[in-house]
Enzyme design. Structure first.
Site, short mmCIF file in Angstrom:
data_model
loop_
_atom_site.label_atom_id
_atom_site.label_comp_id
_atom_site.label_asym_id
_atom_site.label_seq_id
_atom_site.Cartn_x
_atom_site.Cartn_y
_atom_site.Cartn_z
N LYS A 174 -10.06 4.96 -19.34
CA LYS A 174 -10.46 5.42 -20.67
C LYS A 174 -9.28 5.34 -21.65
CE LYS A 174 -14.17 6.16 -18.29
NZ LYS A 174 -14.55 7.47 -17.74
N ASP A 181 -9.27 17.61 -14.79
CA ASP A 181 -9.51 16.23 -15.21
C ASP A 181 -9.14 16.13 -16.69
OD1 ASP A 181 -10.65 13.86 -16.21
OD2 ASP A 181 -12.33 13.92 -14.80
N ARG A 200 0.84 -1.22 0.00
CA ARG A 200 0.00 0.00 0.00
C ARG A 200 0.87 1.25 0.00
NH1 ARG A 200 -1.55 1.61 4.61
NH2 ARG A 200 -2.32 -0.37 5.40
N TYR A 246 -18.43 15.36 -15.98
CA TYR A 246 -18.80 13.95 -15.96
C TYR A 246 -19.86 13.72 -14.86
CZ TYR A 246 -18.26 8.98 -14.93
OH TYR A 246 -18.49 7.66 -14.67
C1 PLP Z 1 -15.05 7.89 -16.45
C2 PLP Z 1 -14.65 9.22 -15.99
C3 PLP Z 1 -14.35 9.46 -14.64
C4 PLP Z 1 -14.50 8.37 -13.58
O1 PLP Z 1 -13.55 7.37 -13.77
P1 PLP Z 1 -13.78 5.82 -13.37
O2 PLP Z 1 -12.52 5.18 -13.79
O3 PLP Z 1 -15.00 5.34 -14.09
O4 PLP Z 1 -13.98 5.79 -11.89
C5 PLP Z 1 -13.95 10.73 -14.28
N1 PLP Z 1 -13.84 11.72 -15.18
C6 PLP Z 1 -14.11 11.53 -16.49
C7 PLP Z 1 -13.97 12.65 -17.44
C8 PLP Z 1 -14.53 10.28 -16.93
O5 PLP Z 1 -14.83 10.09 -18.23
#
Ligand code: PLP
Length: 373
Positions: A200, A175, A51, A103
């Protein structure tokens, strides 16, 4: 090896290479061991317990810190856990300004922070820095944005946001899931923290859930490291390896995503059943409005190559209906107020042959016409 001296393509492709000295493995090994032997008190090899630190995770985190031009990176069990790690920097009573078009999962989490933890959020439209300045209060701690916004695909001027943040001593958090460090490096434009859903584009194959936080500045990085270890939101070694394996082809994939997206945009702009196409100018994401909400269901039903599913950034093309999928958590009147309406479809354009994708869309629209004709 210093990453900075090479082009992005080289850095992405060589992730993990020249990292393992004992056997000189080219593909970085997966260290599943959670515990590391010490020869005597005070004589460890830098690893104690997974961890706190893991050799495979370190390779992934170091690569992300380099690619985003940050100081430290923290691999987390999902994109949402990356966001949660960052919000652990704040406390009850703090105020954060975020952009309107975020999101849906982030919106839901911010709502939870308001309901349960005494946070306050203001949703800024995203285009006017003067308007942003006016939202700042004495308890404001940070500005949090996505650019391009999702699903309306608007680019936010990060330099303008950064000057407002700096002038008011606020953390600037971006983000960067949709563009990735291949297309955009927010820290170079003034961000303090970059967040990714590595699920993603970074991983890119719709087969691993992961997140990353990248930070600039040693004090901030140390605080995040402390929280990361204290809360245990860390990513497993195998999942770190899967994300790195995906990242090796990110530049190649992204170029094809973008080329295909541009071709699909051109086609969709000429399609009579489509009202408007939203493309932010680069990358593989686009959204479009049908003229008639009632055509959404038969259109989606008719598709054979594009897959009707949530998520984005994988090699397979996915088409999403934000109103009931990715953005279902946002109340309908709030959604409608900024243009996320029931005619909107979002496309994560994959790396299939563009002609096959266009052909699939065409036959989908033809099926709708036949049904209504
Ligand atoms: C999918 C997504 C998230 C969340 O991520 P997870 O891996 O599904 O927890 C946050 N921000 C954006 C822009 C996303 O497309």
């Amino acid at each position: 090896m210093s990453y900075q001296k090479h082009h992005s393509e080289t850095v992405f492709t060589q992730i993990g290479n020249r990292k393992e000295e004992a056997l000189k493995a080219v593909s970085t090994p997966i260290y599943l061991s959670t515990s590391y032997r010490h020869n005597e008190i005070g004589h460890g090899n830098g690893y104690d317990y997974t961890r706190t630190g893991n050799p495979t995770r370190d390779v992934f985190e170091e690569a992300m810190a380099n690619l985003e031009n940050g100081d430290k990176a923290f691999a987390t069990s999902s994109g949402m856990s990356a966001i949660q790690l960052v919000f652990s920097l704040f406390r009850s009573g703090d105020h954060v300004i975020t952009c309107r078009d975020v999101y849906g999962g982030s919106y839901r989490y911010f709502d939870l922070l308001e309901q349960k933890q005494g946070f306050a959020f203001t949703y800024w439209i995203g285009s006017d820095a003067h308007e942003l300045q006016k939202q700042i209060k004495s308890n404001t701690k940070a500005i949090y944005i996505e650019t391009p916004t999702n699903p309306l695909m608007t680019n936010i001027d990060m330099t303008a946001v950064s000057s407002v943040a700096k002038a008011n001593n606020l953390l600037f958090i971006v983000d960067n899931t949709v563009y990735t460090p291949y297309l955009q490096k927010p820290i170079d434009e003034g961000a303090d923290i970059v967040i990714h859903s590595a699920t993603k584009y970074l991983a890119g194959h719709n087969d691993v859930l992961a997140g990353v936080v990248v930070s600039k500045g040693m004090e901030l990085s140390e605080e995040l490291a402390y929280i990361h270890n204290s809360t245990g939101s860390t990513l497993s070694p195998f999942d770190c390896w899967l994300v790195m394996r995906g990242m090796k082809t990110l530049p190649l994939r992204m170029r094809q995503h973008e080329q295909n997206a541009k071709q699909l945009m051109e086609y969709l702009e000429s399609e009579p059943l489509v009202r408007n196409v939203l493309y932010p100018g680069k990358g593989g994401m686009l959204s479009f409005f049908l003229k008639d909400e009632n055509r959404v269901v038969p259109f989606l039903r008719a598709l054979n190559v594009l897959t009707f599913a949530e998520s984005l950034g994988g090699v397979e093309s996915l088409i999403t209906y934000p109103a009931t999928q990715t953005h279902a958590e946002i109340p309908v009147d709030v959604r409608n107020s900024y243009g996320l309406t029931n005619e909107l479809l979002r496309l994560s354009v994959g790396i299939e042959h563009a002609d096959d994708l266009i052909q699939d869309l065409k036959q989908g629209f033809a099926a709708v016409e036949r049904k209504n004709g």
